[in-house]
Scaffold this motif. Structure first.
Motif, PDB file in Angstrom:
ATOM      1  N   GLY A  25       0.791  -1.215   0.000  1.00  0.00           N
ATOM      2  CA  GLY A  25       0.000   0.000   0.000  1.00  0.00           C
ATOM      3  C   GLY A  25       0.826   1.269   0.000  1.00  0.00           C
ATOM      4  N   ASP A  26       2.025   1.223   0.590  1.00  0.00           N
ATOM      5  CA  ASP A  26       2.904   2.391   0.679  1.00  0.00           C
ATOM      6  C   ASP A  26       4.182   2.084  -0.094  1.00  0.00           C
ATOM      7  OD1 ASP A  26       4.731   4.391   1.413  1.00  0.00           O
ATOM      8  OD2 ASP A  26       3.844   4.628   3.396  1.00  0.00           O
ATOM      9  N   ARG A  27       4.227   2.553  -1.348  1.00  0.00           N
ATOM     10  CA  ARG A  27       5.379   2.208  -2.194  1.00  0.00           C
ATOM     11  C   ARG A  27       6.683   2.799  -1.674  1.00  0.00           C
ATOM     12  NH1 ARG A  27       4.358   2.593  -8.660  1.00  0.00           N
ATOM     13  NH2 ARG A  27       3.704   4.687  -8.071  1.00  0.00           N
ATOM     14  N   LYS A  28       6.658   4.064  -1.249  1.00  0.00           N
ATOM     15  CA  LYS A  28       7.908   4.721  -0.853  1.00  0.00           C
ATOM     16  C   LYS A  28       8.549   4.041   0.350  1.00  0.00           C
ATOM     17  CE  LYS A  28       7.151   9.341  -2.750  1.00  0.00           C
ATOM     18  NZ  LYS A  28       7.061  10.795  -2.456  1.00  0.00           N
ATOM     19  N   GLU A  29       7.766   3.798   1.400  1.00  0.00           N
ATOM     20  CA  GLU A  29       8.313   3.154   2.593  1.00  0.00           C
ATOM     21  C   GLU A  29       8.703   1.709   2.313  1.00  0.00           C
ATOM     22  OE1 GLU A  29       9.057   4.128   6.040  1.00  0.00           O
ATOM     23  OE2 GLU A  29       9.289   5.842   4.714  1.00  0.00           O
ATOM     24  N   THR A  30       7.918   1.056   1.462  1.00  0.00           N
ATOM     25  CA  THR A  30       8.213  -0.337   1.117  1.00  0.00           C
ATOM     26  C   THR A  30       9.534  -0.443   0.373  1.00  0.00           C
ATOM     27  OG1 THR A  30       5.871  -0.957   1.050  1.00  0.00           O
ATOM     28  CG2 THR A  30       7.411  -2.348  -0.174  1.00  0.00           C
ATOM     29  N   ILE A  31       9.741   0.418  -0.605  1.00  0.00           N
ATOM     30  CA  ILE A  31      11.001   0.399  -1.362  1.00  0.00           C
ATOM     31  C   ILE A  31      12.172   0.726  -0.438  1.00  0.00           C
ATOM     32  CG2 ILE A  31      12.305   1.470  -3.222  1.00  0.00           C
ATOM     33  CD1 ILE A  31      10.065  -0.448  -4.119  1.00  0.00           C
ATOM     34  N   LYS A  32      11.975   1.658   0.480  1.00  0.00           N
ATOM     35  CA  LYS A  32      13.025   1.982   1.449  1.00  0.00           C
ATOM     36  C   LYS A  32      13.401   0.742   2.257  1.00  0.00           C
ATOM     37  CE  LYS A  32      13.903   4.781   5.591  1.00  0.00           C
ATOM     38  NZ  LYS A  32      13.340   5.789   6.529  1.00  0.00           N
ATOM     39  N   PHE A  33      12.397  -0.009   2.697  1.00  0.00           N
ATOM     40  CA  PHE A  33      12.667  -1.205   3.488  1.00  0.00           C
ATOM     41  C   PHE A  33      13.486  -2.224   2.698  1.00  0.00           C
ATOM     42  CE2 PHE A  33      11.497  -5.599   4.471  1.00  0.00           C
ATOM     43  CZ  PHE A  33      11.885  -5.682   5.804  1.00  0.00           C
ATOM     44  N   TYR A  34      13.046  -2.527   1.484  1.00  0.00           N
ATOM     45  CA  TYR A  34      13.717  -3.573   0.711  1.00  0.00           C
ATOM     46  C   TYR A  34      15.128  -3.167   0.284  1.00  0.00           C
ATOM     47  CZ  TYR A  34       9.571  -6.494   0.609  1.00  0.00           C
ATOM     48  OH  TYR A  34       8.526  -7.300   0.981  1.00  0.00           O
TER      49      TYR A  34
END
Length: 295
Positions: free
Chosen positions: A14-23
């Motif tokens: 649902g949250d692309r920016k935070e998700t990409i940061k995590f990965y």
């Protein structure tokens, strides 16, 4: 099916920016390719949705010899409710916990290993040591309601080799060098909710119809009968999608075309960043006085 190989696991985010940061910053993965779609996928790659969506493949190396993650983002969906179906992914890495500490990302204690959670609640267990293999992704762990029935399906029908079996767990795979599938029997029905994922494998294209026939004869569910999927400007891939006894979705793709489709795109990260910058969906929903859907 000795030539079958594990490819990826699909998460809806649902949250692309935070998700990409995590990965990228916590797990240390790299963007392998990114694609935008104006309408839903025939094989429901993005779930049962018809609107605009994107797919980002991310991992430690090319999908030819690494197990990677597929992140699907539906522009109108803010979050997805988790079920008890996905237990976690285990990675060998000396860097992840250090990365998490540096970023003040929460580290939690599991029964055996520490883990970090991606936005959305997906768990990644960290075996805090260097990987002895080229691919640090060791296993995907899913829950099951009846271990015997699940083993009969994955081992008996789909031909997975059993590497280890205990009272409530079994570790299977198509090769000792690949990411494994671990099934854990839980004392309740498996509930997928809206965040349900999908595991994918590749095999020779001429075996897809045989897999479909085997599953049909055994009376198990086929979610998407053998179909061809188009990606704009890229290879057309043959796909069949199954459901195991607990409803876990399993995608088998034709290996020959998929190897062409899944080549690392040098522009993948740039395409993703461009999509992040131009994604005004939050603003659009705010102007309309409505919120993105929380499922």
């Amino acid at each position: 099916m000795n030539s079958t190989r594990a490819l990826h696991f699909v998460f809806k985010i649902g949250d692309r920016k935070e998700t990409i940061k995590f990965y990228t910053k916590v797990l240390g993965m790299k963007v392998l390719r990114h694609e935008e779609f104006e309408e839903g996928c025939k094989a429901t790659c993005n779930g049962p949705y018809d609107g605009k969506w994107s797919k980002t493949m991310i991992g430690y190396g090319p999908e030819d010899n690494h197990f990677v993650i597929e992140l699907t983002y539906n522009y109108g969906v803010k979050s997805y409710k988790l079920g008890n179906d996905f237990c976690g992914i285990t990675i060998n890495s000396k860097d992840i916990l250090a990365n998490a500490k540096n970023l003040s990302w929460k580290i939690s204690q599991g029964n055996e290993l520490n883990y970090v959670e991606a936005p959305g609640g997906y768990k990644f267990f960290v075996d805090d040591k260097p990987s002895s293999k080229s691919d640090p992704v060791q296993k995907v762990t899913l829950s099951c309601s009846n271990l015997k029935c699940s083993v009969e399906y994955w081992n008996g029908l789909l031909g997975m080799k059993i590497f280890n079996r205990e009272d409530k767990t079994v570790l299977m795979g198509y090769s000792s060098e690949q990411c494994k599938l671990e099934l854990v029997e839980i004392n309740e029905p498996v509930c997928h909710e809206q965040a349900f994922g999908r595991i994918a494998f590749a095999c020779p294209t001429n075996e897809l119809s045989k897999i479909q026939e085997t599953i049909q004869k055994a009376g198990h569910k086929i979610i998407t009968p053998l179909v061809s999927l188009d990606t704009p400007g890229k290879a057309t891939v043959s796909v069949v999608i199954l459901a195991d006894p607990d409803g876990h979705e399993i995608c088998f793709v034709g290996d020959e075309a998929f190897r062409e489709l899944s080549q690392v795109d040098p522009q993948g990260e740039n395409l993703l960043n461009e999509a992040l910058e131009t994604d005004k969906s939050d603003e659009w929903f705010a102007k309309k006085g409505i919120s993105k859907v929380e499922l």
